[in-house]
Design a protein around this motif. Structure first.
Motif, PDB file in Angstrom:
ATOM      1  N   GLY A   1       0.825  -1.197   0.000  1.00 50.79           N
ATOM      2  CA  GLY A   1       0.000   0.000   0.000  1.00 50.79           C
ATOM      3  C   GLY A   1       0.862   1.251   0.000  1.00 50.79           C
ATOM      4  O   GLY A   1       2.100   1.196   0.033  1.00 50.79           O
ATOM      5  N   ASP A   2       0.199   2.392  -0.011  1.00 45.36           N
ATOM      6  CA  ASP A   2       0.903   3.667  -0.152  1.00 45.36           C
ATOM      7  C   ASP A   2       1.941   3.902   0.935  1.00 45.36           C
ATOM      8  O   ASP A   2       3.002   4.465   0.678  1.00 45.36           O
ATOM      9  CB  ASP A   2      -0.104   4.821  -0.204  1.00 45.36           C
ATOM     10  N   VAL A   3       1.675   3.462   2.157  1.00 40.12           N
ATOM     11  CA  VAL A   3       2.611   3.724   3.251  1.00 40.12           C
ATOM     12  C   VAL A   3       3.954   3.032   3.049  1.00 40.12           C
ATOM     13  O   VAL A   3       4.981   3.495   3.555  1.00 40.12           O
ATOM     14  CB  VAL A   3       2.012   3.348   4.625  1.00 40.12           C
ATOM     15  N   ALA A   4       3.971   1.940   2.306  1.00 37.81           N
ATOM     16  CA  ALA A   4       5.228   1.235   2.065  1.00 37.81           C
ATOM     17  C   ALA A   4       6.185   2.087   1.232  1.00 37.81           C
ATOM     18  O   ALA A   4       7.390   1.829   1.226  1.00 37.81           O
ATOM     19  CB  ALA A   4       4.973  -0.095   1.379  1.00 37.81           C
ATOM     20  N   TYR A   5       5.668   3.089   0.549  1.00 38.27           N
ATOM     21  CA  TYR A   5       6.494   3.931  -0.310  1.00 38.27           C
ATOM     22  C   TYR A   5       6.709   5.319   0.287  1.00 38.27           C
ATOM     23  O   TYR A   5       7.183   6.229  -0.405  1.00 38.27           O
ATOM     24  CB  TYR A   5       5.862   4.013  -1.701  1.00 38.27           C
ATOM     25  N   ASP A   6       6.384   5.477   1.556  1.00 39.97           N
ATOM     26  CA  ASP A   6       6.562   6.752   2.249  1.00 39.97           C
ATOM     27  C   ASP A   6       7.989   6.816   2.794  1.00 39.97           C
ATOM     28  O   ASP A   6       8.337   6.069   3.708  1.00 39.97           O
ATOM     29  CB  ASP A   6       5.541   6.866   3.384  1.00 39.97           C
ATOM     30  N   PRO A   7       8.838   7.695   2.243  1.00 40.55           N
ATOM     31  CA  PRO A   7      10.228   7.735   2.718  1.00 40.55           C
ATOM     32  C   PRO A   7      10.349   8.130   4.187  1.00 40.55           C
ATOM     33  O   PRO A   7      11.285   7.705   4.866  1.00 40.55           O
ATOM     34  CB  PRO A   7      10.898   8.758   1.799  1.00 40.55           C
ATOM     35  N   GLU A   8       9.405   8.906   4.706  1.00 38.05           N
ATOM     36  CA  GLU A   8       9.469   9.294   6.112  1.00 38.05           C
ATOM     37  C   GLU A   8       9.213   8.089   7.023  1.00 38.05           C
ATOM     38  O   GLU A   8       9.919   7.887   8.011  1.00 38.05           O
ATOM     39  CB  GLU A   8       8.474  10.420   6.400  1.00 38.05           C
ATOM     40  N   LEU A   9       8.210   7.282   6.680  1.00 40.12           N
ATOM     41  CA  LEU A   9       7.960   6.068   7.459  1.00 40.12           C
ATOM     42  C   LEU A   9       9.149   5.115   7.361  1.00 40.12           C
ATOM     43  O   LEU A   9       9.579   4.536   8.356  1.00 40.12           O
ATOM     44  CB  LEU A   9       6.684   5.375   6.982  1.00 40.12           C
ATOM     45  N   ALA A  10       9.693   4.964   6.156  1.00 33.88           N
ATOM     46  CA  ALA A  10      10.857   4.088   5.984  1.00 33.88           C
ATOM     47  C   ALA A  10      12.000   4.541   6.885  1.00 33.88           C
ATOM     48  O   ALA A  10      12.644   3.719   7.553  1.00 33.88           O
ATOM     49  CB  ALA A  10      11.281   4.055   4.518  1.00 33.88           C
ATOM     50  N   ALA A  11      12.249   5.848   6.934  1.00 35.68           N
ATOM     51  CA  ALA A  11      13.324   6.372   7.772  1.00 35.68           C
ATOM     52  C   ALA A  11      13.045   6.113   9.253  1.00 35.68           C
ATOM     53  O   ALA A  11      13.962   5.794  10.020  1.00 35.68           O
ATOM     54  CB  ALA A  11      13.516   7.862   7.506  1.00 35.68           C
ATOM     55  N   GLU A  12      11.778   6.227   9.665  1.00 31.36           N
ATOM     56  CA  GLU A  12      11.420   5.970  11.065  1.00 31.36           C
ATOM     57  C   GLU A  12      11.692   4.522  11.463  1.00 31.36           C
ATOM     58  O   GLU A  12      11.905   4.227  12.637  1.00 31.36           O
ATOM     59  CB  GLU A  12       9.939   6.296  11.297  1.00 31.36           C
ATOM     60  N   LEU A  13      11.687   3.629  10.476  1.00 28.99           N
ATOM     61  CA  LEU A  13      11.950   2.216  10.745  1.00 28.99           C
ATOM     62  C   LEU A  13      13.418   1.849  10.534  1.00 28.99           C
ATOM     63  O   LEU A  13      13.796   0.694  10.707  1.00 28.99           O
ATOM     64  CB  LEU A  13      11.053   1.340   9.867  1.00 28.99           C
ATOM     65  N   GLY A  14      14.245   2.818  10.146  1.00 20.25           N
ATOM     66  CA  GLY A  14      15.669   2.561   9.985  1.00 20.25           C
ATOM     67  C   GLY A  14      16.148   2.463   8.558  1.00 20.25           C
ATOM     68  O   GLY A  14      17.251   1.985   8.309  1.00 20.25           O
ATOM     69  N   PHE A  15      15.333   2.933   7.598  1.00 20.77           N
ATOM     70  CA  PHE A  15      15.680   2.833   6.185  1.00 20.77           C
ATOM     71  C   PHE A  15      15.602   4.197   5.495  1.00 20.77           C
ATOM     72  O   PHE A  15      14.760   4.421   4.630  1.00 20.77           O
ATOM     73  CB  PHE A  15      14.762   1.826   5.489  1.00 20.77           C
TER      74      PHE A  15
END
Length: 195
Positions: free
Chosen positions: A136-150
């Motif tokens: 889904g869209d959240v998987a492509y959110d760079p801010e969420l990715a960064a919050e998880l360590g990516f």
């Protein structure tokens, strides 16, 4: 049941309950990623395990991402994701440790991440557990990715929901392979599935 029968009986499900795999069993399941095709031996997969009290925290981050990406997101959609990410027995964030400067094309690095995730889904099934890959869209959110360590250029390939399939969960009917395979004899092929 043969190994091939086991693979043919695998299906994705989010009808999951406790327990999720732990300890040596989880280590063995995750180790199957190391057998995925990996041009250049970059091992671009990374996994973040989320369980217990961390699940509603992740759910909050998912909802924040949804609202950031779509301020008009439907409340029912928000509630569904909040509930799913808060209650799944285990969530595995599928991280992609990408190296854009490497001679291995990014698409091949991303495909390796996908192949490793599929190995994990197969290993879950073989060991009596179950799972489903969600994005889904959240998987492509760079801010969420960064919050998880990516942080960029790294990112997410989605999430695996993991647990034990509820009793009596049934596999969906699958189509046969006919229509998805063609033999090339020198001219462009056509597939029945595309007709």
């Amino acid at each position: 049941m043969t190994s091939l029968d086991l693979l043919l009986s695998r299906f994705s499900t989010d009808a999951l309950t406790e327990p999720a795999p732990q300890g040596a069993v989880l280590d063995a399941i995750l180790s199957t990623a190391m057998r995925a095709p990996d041009h250049g031996k970059l091992r671009p997969w990374r996994y973040v395990i989320v369980q217990g009290a961390a699940r509603p925290v992740l759910a909050g981050r998912i909802v924040a991402s949804m609202k950031r990406l779509d301020p008009e997101a439907a409340p029912a959609k928000i509630e569904k994701r909040q509930s799913r990410f808060s209650t799944m027995p285990m969530i595995i964030a599928l991280g992609m440790h990408l190296r854009p400067e490497n001679k291995i094309p990014l698409i091949e690095q991303e495909l390796a991440v996908g192949a490793a995730a599929m190995n994990i889904l197969n290993a879950l099934h073989v060991t009596g557990f179950g799972g489903v890959w969600v994005s889904g869209d959240v998987a492509y959110d760079p801010e969420l990715a960064a919050e998880l360590g990516f942080p960029a250029p790294h990112g997410l390939a989605g999430f695996l929901f993991v647990g034990t399939p509820i009793p009596d969960v049934r596999a969906p009917q699958r189509r046969g392979v006919e229509g998805y395979v063609a033999e090339w004899t020198g001219a462009p092929v056509q597939f029945g599935a595309d007709a």
